[in-house]
Design an enzyme around this catalytic site. Structure first.
Site, PDB file in Angstrom:
ATOM      1  N   ASP A   3      12.324 -45.177  -0.641  1.00  0.00           N
ATOM      2  CA  ASP A   3      11.964 -45.758   0.666  1.00  0.00           C
ATOM      3  C   ASP A   3      12.289 -47.254   0.720  1.00  0.00           C
ATOM      4  O   ASP A   3      12.015 -47.990  -0.232  1.00  0.00           O
ATOM      5  CB  ASP A   3      10.462 -45.610   0.918  1.00  0.00           C
ATOM      6  CG  ASP A   3       9.985 -44.169   0.927  1.00  0.00           C
ATOM      7  OD1 ASP A   3      10.623 -43.324   0.301  1.00  0.00           O
ATOM      8  OD2 ASP A   3       8.946 -43.913   1.564  1.00  0.00           O
ATOM      9  N   HIS A  44      11.864 -48.808   4.223  1.00  0.00           N
ATOM     10  CA  HIS A  44      10.848 -49.058   5.258  1.00  0.00           C
ATOM     11  C   HIS A  44      10.959 -50.405   5.971  1.00  0.00           C
ATOM     12  O   HIS A  44       9.991 -51.150   6.081  1.00  0.00           O
ATOM     13  CB  HIS A  44       9.454 -48.923   4.653  1.00  0.00           C
ATOM     14  CG  HIS A  44       8.926 -47.513   4.690  1.00  0.00           C
ATOM     15  ND1 HIS A  44       8.840 -46.782   5.856  1.00  0.00           N
ATOM     16  CD2 HIS A  44       8.472 -46.708   3.700  1.00  0.00           C
ATOM     17  CE1 HIS A  44       8.347 -45.585   5.591  1.00  0.00           C
ATOM     18  NE2 HIS A  44       8.127 -45.503   4.272  1.00  0.00           N
ATOM     19  N   ASP A  54      13.542 -42.758   4.871  1.00  0.00           N
ATOM     20  CA  ASP A  54      12.528 -43.752   5.237  1.00  0.00           C
ATOM     21  C   ASP A  54      13.132 -45.151   5.268  1.00  0.00           C
ATOM     22  O   ASP A  54      12.712 -46.067   4.559  1.00  0.00           O
ATOM     23  CB  ASP A  54      11.305 -43.672   4.312  1.00  0.00           C
ATOM     24  CG  ASP A  54      10.349 -42.570   4.724  1.00  0.00           C
ATOM     25  OD1 ASP A  54      10.747 -41.711   5.549  1.00  0.00           O
ATOM     26  OD2 ASP A  54       9.203 -42.562   4.239  1.00  0.00           O
ATOM     27  N   ASP A  90      10.333 -48.178  10.056  1.00  0.00           N
ATOM     28  CA  ASP A  90       8.864 -48.207  10.168  1.00  0.00           C
ATOM     29  C   ASP A  90       8.229 -49.066   9.077  1.00  0.00           C
ATOM     30  O   ASP A  90       8.792 -49.291   8.020  1.00  0.00           O
ATOM     31  CB  ASP A  90       8.261 -46.800  10.145  1.00  0.00           C
ATOM     32  CG  ASP A  90       8.522 -46.003  11.405  1.00  0.00           C
ATOM     33  OD1 ASP A  90       8.809 -46.629  12.446  1.00  0.00           O
ATOM     34  OD2 ASP A  90       8.449 -44.759  11.356  1.00  0.00           O
ATOM     35  N   ARG A  91       7.032 -49.519   9.393  1.00  0.00           N
ATOM     36  CA  ARG A  91       6.183 -50.309   8.492  1.00  0.00           C
ATOM     37  C   ARG A  91       6.638 -51.760   8.361  1.00  0.00           C
ATOM     38  O   ARG A  91       5.884 -52.675   8.603  1.00  0.00           O
ATOM     39  CB  ARG A  91       6.092 -49.686   7.099  1.00  0.00           C
ATOM     40  CG  ARG A  91       5.532 -48.285   7.058  1.00  0.00           C
ATOM     41  CD  ARG A  91       4.064 -48.279   7.375  1.00  0.00           C
ATOM     42  NE  ARG A  91       3.440 -47.009   6.998  1.00  0.00           N
ATOM     43  CZ  ARG A  91       2.139 -46.769   7.130  1.00  0.00           C
ATOM     44  NH1 ARG A  91       1.340 -47.686   7.617  1.00  0.00           N
ATOM     45  NH2 ARG A  91       1.640 -45.595   6.800  1.00  0.00           N
ATOM     46  N   ASN A 148      10.813 -38.471   6.159  1.00  0.00           N
ATOM     47  CA  ASN A 148       9.872 -38.036   7.188  1.00  0.00           C
ATOM     48  C   ASN A 148       9.732 -39.040   8.325  1.00  0.00           C
ATOM     49  O   ASN A 148       9.286 -38.689   9.424  1.00  0.00           O
ATOM     50  CB  ASN A 148       8.491 -37.743   6.577  1.00  0.00           C
ATOM     51  CG  ASN A 148       7.843 -38.959   5.955  1.00  0.00           C
ATOM     52  OD1 ASN A 148       8.399 -39.582   5.058  1.00  0.00           O
ATOM     53  ND2 ASN A 148       6.653 -39.301   6.413  1.00  0.00           N
ATOM     54  N   HIS A 149      10.134 -40.292   8.109  1.00  0.00           N
ATOM     55  CA  HIS A 149      10.071 -41.286   9.184  1.00  0.00           C
ATOM     56  C   HIS A 149      11.315 -41.278  10.069  1.00  0.00           C
ATOM     57  O   HIS A 149      11.325 -41.950  11.105  1.00  0.00           O
ATOM     58  CB  HIS A 149       9.856 -42.686   8.611  1.00  0.00           C
ATOM     59  CG  HIS A 149       8.427 -42.963   8.281  1.00  0.00           C
ATOM     60  ND1 HIS A 149       7.590 -43.715   9.088  1.00  0.00           N
ATOM     61  CD2 HIS A 149       7.664 -42.562   7.240  1.00  0.00           C
ATOM     62  CE1 HIS A 149       6.384 -43.774   8.540  1.00  0.00           C
ATOM     63  NE2 HIS A 149       6.408 -43.075   7.422  1.00  0.00           N
ATOM     64  N   HIS A 204      13.687 -35.965   0.094  1.00  0.00           N
ATOM     65  CA  HIS A 204      12.846 -37.140   0.329  1.00  0.00           C
ATOM     66  C   HIS A 204      11.449 -36.921  -0.220  1.00  0.00           C
ATOM     67  O   HIS A 204      10.906 -37.772  -0.935  1.00  0.00           O
ATOM     68  CB  HIS A 204      12.752 -37.466   1.818  1.00  0.00           C
ATOM     69  CG  HIS A 204      11.774 -38.569   2.101  1.00  0.00           C
ATOM     70  ND1 HIS A 204      12.049 -39.882   1.798  1.00  0.00           N
ATOM     71  CD2 HIS A 204      10.508 -38.559   2.609  1.00  0.00           C
ATOM     72  CE1 HIS A 204      11.001 -40.636   2.120  1.00  0.00           C
ATOM     73  NE2 HIS A 204      10.060 -39.850   2.612  1.00  0.00           N
ATOM     74  N   ARG A 257      -1.880 -35.092   3.366  1.00  0.00           N
ATOM     75  CA  ARG A 257      -1.141 -35.769   4.433  1.00  0.00           C
ATOM     76  C   ARG A 257      -1.216 -35.011   5.754  1.00  0.00           C
ATOM     77  O   ARG A 257      -0.900 -35.566   6.801  1.00  0.00           O
ATOM     78  CB  ARG A 257       0.330 -35.924   4.047  1.00  0.00           C
ATOM     79  CG  ARG A 257       0.602 -36.820   2.856  1.00  0.00           C
ATOM     80  CD  ARG A 257       2.098 -36.839   2.592  1.00  0.00           C
ATOM     81  NE  ARG A 257       2.501 -37.583   1.414  1.00  0.00           N
ATOM     82  CZ  ARG A 257       2.818 -38.869   1.372  1.00  0.00           C
ATOM     83  NH1 ARG A 257       2.746 -39.590   2.472  1.00  0.00           N
ATOM     84  NH2 ARG A 257       3.206 -39.437   0.253  1.00  0.00           N
ATOM     85  N   HIS A 304       9.113 -41.149  -1.077  1.00  0.00           N
ATOM     86  CA  HIS A 304       7.992 -40.713  -0.235  1.00  0.00           C
ATOM     87  C   HIS A 304       6.626 -41.252  -0.629  1.00  0.00           C
ATOM     88  O   HIS A 304       5.730 -41.287   0.198  1.00  0.00           O
ATOM     89  CB  HIS A 304       7.975 -39.178  -0.206  1.00  0.00           C
ATOM     90  CG  HIS A 304       7.076 -38.560   0.810  1.00  0.00           C
ATOM     91  ND1 HIS A 304       7.021 -38.981   2.128  1.00  0.00           N
ATOM     92  CD2 HIS A 304       6.198 -37.520   0.715  1.00  0.00           C
ATOM     93  CE1 HIS A 304       6.157 -38.229   2.793  1.00  0.00           C
ATOM     94  NE2 HIS A 304       5.641 -37.346   1.953  1.00  0.00           N
TER      95      HIS A 304
END
Length: 322
Positions: free
Chosen positions: A66, A68, A94, A97-98, A126-127, A176, A223, A250
């Site tokens: 990731d 991010h 990923d 995001d974040r 997943n993002h 991922h 999750r 992840h």
């Protein structure tokens, strides 16, 4: 940059401009306005559409977890590992995001993919979907930078084209998240229809969301999506598919990497000081032509490069398992 697509020289300029970003603040809109983003995404779709659900990758390669949206840490990663095309990379999703600079991260990575399609492999995390990016920052960043949601739509449409996983030299499986009770063999992954939004359940969801666990068998994931899987599941999958081990991303790992399941699973996390507050190291894995492994840990880029002081404060984001 007029015309149906970019020339190699056009792409080289985009990439060089991104690498030369040394000050805080997103410059993605200046380097590539909305109409140009659409053009770049269309070129990337044409490349990704030809790739298998499980992208075959050859060594030598550097595997990345990731990132991010932590753009200056991504630049630091390339300083440590070496820049494309002189080094090959496999990114495990990923990208957004974040962090503060999702647009810059995804713009650079997609431009590199279009310029060097055989040197850069991008898979889906997943993002990389519409629902998650509307909650964890990418949607808001696109709206703030461009004034519309069109760029977000271009990129999230592109995300549907990303491969679901990769396999390195037919020996290392790279999703991922993890495994799925619906997928015993890699050829089962190849048969899925991936050109969709990530579902809430099912094998595609599991590849994006599942995690290895100390408990044996399959378990319900805390999750709320995917599963937990134990060492017995890993050993069976690796044996049935003639794999050495699994590499996945992840999960936040304080040291940047973690071996589990008797070295059957390696987790890589490549966003140092995640969310600018977790204090973790990051890691990448270098694989040479003989499949020798070298895991390199690294710390965040120097703080003055992050530009956080001059950054408009983002709204608080929910913490679904940092």
């Amino acid at each position: 940059m007029a015309g149906a697509g970019y020339s190699p020289a056009d792409l080289d300029k985009i990439i060089l401009d991104m690498f030369e970003l040394k000050k805080g603040g997103s410059a993605a809109a200046d380097i590539l306005p909305e109409a140009e983003v659409c053009k770049l995404c269309d070129m990337a779709k044409a490349i990704l559409q030809r790739e298998d659900n499980v992208k075959a990758v050859k060594t030598p390669v550097i595997v990345v977890g990731d990132v991010h949206g932590q753009f200056f840490d991504l630049l630091e990663l390339f300083e440590i590992g070496g820049r494309p095309p002189f080094h090959n990379y496999l990114f495990l999703g990923d990208y957004v995001d974040r962090g503060y600079y999702s647009l810059d991260c995804v713009l650079l990575l997609v431009a590199l993919k279009v310029r060097y399609p055989d040197r850069i492999a991008l898979t889906r995390g997943n993002h990389e979907c519409r629902q998650i990016t509307q909650v964890y920052g990418f949607y808001d960043e696109c709206l703030r930078v461009h004034g519309t949601t069109n760029v977000w739509k271009h990129f999230t449409d592109l995300f549907d084209f990303l491969p679901l996983a990769a396999i390195v030299d037919d020996a290392i499986f790279c999703p991922h998240g993890g495994l799925s009770p619906s997928l015993d063999r890699i050829e089962h992954v190849q048969k899925l229809d991936r050109f969709i939004e990530i579902p809430h359940e099912g094998p595609i969801c599991d590849l994006m969301w599942s995690d290895p666990d100390d408990r044996y068998g399959w378990g319900i994931s805390p999750r709320g999506a995917g599963y937990t899987f134990g060492q017995d599941i890993t050993e069976t999958f690796n044996h049935e598919n003639s794999l050495q081990f699994i590499v996945r991303a992840h999960q936040l790992i304080m040291e940047g990497f973690q071996w589990q399941h008797a070295n059957g699973v390696l987790t890589l996390f490549s966003a140092p000081n995640y969310c600018y507050r977790c204090g973790n190291q990051a890691a990448i894995m270098q694989l040479d032509e003989l499949m020798n492994k070298n895991i390199v840990q690294f710390d965040p880029a120097p703080r003055h490069q992050h530009g956080a002081a001059g950054k408009a404060k983002a709204k608080a984001l929910p913490d679904y398992f940092l």
